[in-house]
Scaffold this active site. Sequence first.
Site, PDB file in Angstrom:
ATOM      1  N   LYS A   1      36.713  51.681  40.549  1.00 59.46           N
ATOM      2  CA  LYS A   1      36.337  50.525  40.398  1.00 59.46           C
ATOM      3  C   LYS A   1      35.324  50.819  41.551  1.00 59.46           C
ATOM      4  CE  LYS A   1      38.166  48.756  37.291  1.00 59.46           C
ATOM      5  NZ  LYS A   1      39.365  48.535  37.076  1.00 59.46           N
TER       6      LYS A   1
HETATM    7  C1  LIG Z   1      40.270  47.976  35.781  1.00 62.20           C
HETATM    8  C2  LIG Z   1      40.826  46.496  34.836  1.00 62.20           C
HETATM    9  C3  LIG Z   1      42.090  45.814  35.687  1.00 62.20           C
HETATM   10  C4  LIG Z   1      43.391  46.421  36.503  1.00 62.20           C
HETATM   11  O1  LIG Z   1      43.017  46.517  37.103  1.00 62.20           O
HETATM   12  P1  LIG Z   1      44.342  47.607  37.594  1.00 62.20           P
HETATM   13  O2  LIG Z   1      44.426  48.036  39.590  1.00 62.20           O
HETATM   14  O3  LIG Z   1      44.326  48.909  37.124  1.00 62.20           O
HETATM   15  O4  LIG Z   1      45.505  47.256  36.815  1.00 62.20           O
HETATM   16  C5  LIG Z   1      42.032  44.518  34.932  1.00 62.20           C
HETATM   17  N1  LIG Z   1      41.098  44.589  34.067  1.00 62.20           N
HETATM   18  C6  LIG Z   1      40.053  44.794  33.705  1.00 62.20           C
HETATM   19  C7  LIG Z   1      38.457  44.436  32.503  1.00 62.20           C
HETATM   20  C8  LIG Z   1      39.337  46.190  34.712  1.00 62.20           C
HETATM   21  O5  LIG Z   1      38.679  46.604  34.366  1.00 62.20           O
END
Ligand SMILES: *Cc1c(COP(=O)(O)O)cnc(C)c1O
Length: 386
Positions: free
Chosen positions: A197
């Site tokens: 992210k």
């Molecule tokens: C990455 C992601 C999540 C979940 O995040 P994690 O930290 O990997 O559990 C939730 N929603 C979306 C749209 C994502 O891309």
Amino acid sequence: MGGDLLFESDLVTSQTFIPVSRPSINAHDIEKVAEVLREGWVSGDAPIVAEFERAAAARVGRSFAIAVNSGTSALDIAVEASGIGANDEVILPSFTIVSCLNQVLRSGATPIFLDSDRNSWNVTAEAFLKALTPRTRLAIIPHIYGLPAEIDKIETICRERGITLIEDAAEGLGLELGSRRVGGFGDMTILSFYANKVVTTGEGGMVVTDNELLAEQLATLRNLGFSSRRRFVHETAAWVNRMPATAAALGLSQLNRFDELLADQRARGVHYDQLLDDTEGIRLPATDWLGTENIYWVFGVLLDKEKGLDAQTLMKRLENRGIGTRPFFFPLHRQPLLAKFGFQDQLALPIAEELGDFGLYLPSLGTSPEQRVYVAQSLQEALKIP
Ligand SMILES: *Cc1c(COP(=O)(O)O)cnc(C)c1O
């Protein structure tokens, strides 16, 4: 498989595999984490966690923030705090991560899946309106791959009908809709700080909200249900979803250079867009949507299904050239886990299904311009294999 030829571009590649994403960690990030370790206050109760929460809340213009150990945990506690249960319906897109679905199923509520818009791969207010029933209690709306969903309109609809709205900004941090920032829509917004992210803590997430009552509930839900009455007296069966201090230190340091990280992310996407412009047999992501430019959380490519080449085959070809990719989400309405909760025979959602079969994304975070040129060339060659 087999039958793949050696191409010119195989000769120009370095020996190293290009991973689909490699986080941007600098010396300052490392120093911030080291500081926390030297101080020795490493748990989720450390002041630096609260400091990270304040900084993240300020970034999206929210009053309260609850840091947790993943974006999925953030969704779990946000859905739990919404108070849904059996007999309630929850509207969410099919084309998203399973994290949006899990706690909905565990709560006993019924998921109602929306198909996506063909151009933005996101949900529209029109599709949302059609899915409403008197039983709709909650909506979970993610922004997918760097383009916005029509969440401003959906927010208005939810307000009018008393439906709780959770915005999922895991992929949308940095987007703006009109004069408002993504992260500020709905009753709660969840963020993810997973390694791929724009801001990372390794593993991590957050719920942000302007509602003090919800903020208190969320803080309890991430922390074993400890109540304010007396320690070790519990009124709910809750989780341990706390964010450790080391993660918060990394997140805080990353957040301090958010503008730079976001600009880099956008620039990588714009570069791919230029390199792949006019490539036959694929559709590129929309460069802008709802008056907002694509921030390219990832660079997704959709293969023309008429060509008969699916994403899995193309991914294999790119892997053979040392290039890591990921398939698009597998549609939620087709997930095997639905049957375990008694939900079968979902309606067909053609766009989500096409995206799932024919979509993949290219290495972006951590790539050099030269690597992107190589990836784009390799993709174009791989598309030409009969
Ligand atoms: C990455 C992601 C999540 C979940 O995040 P994690 O930290 O990997 O559990 C939730 N929603 C979306 C749209 C994502 O891309």
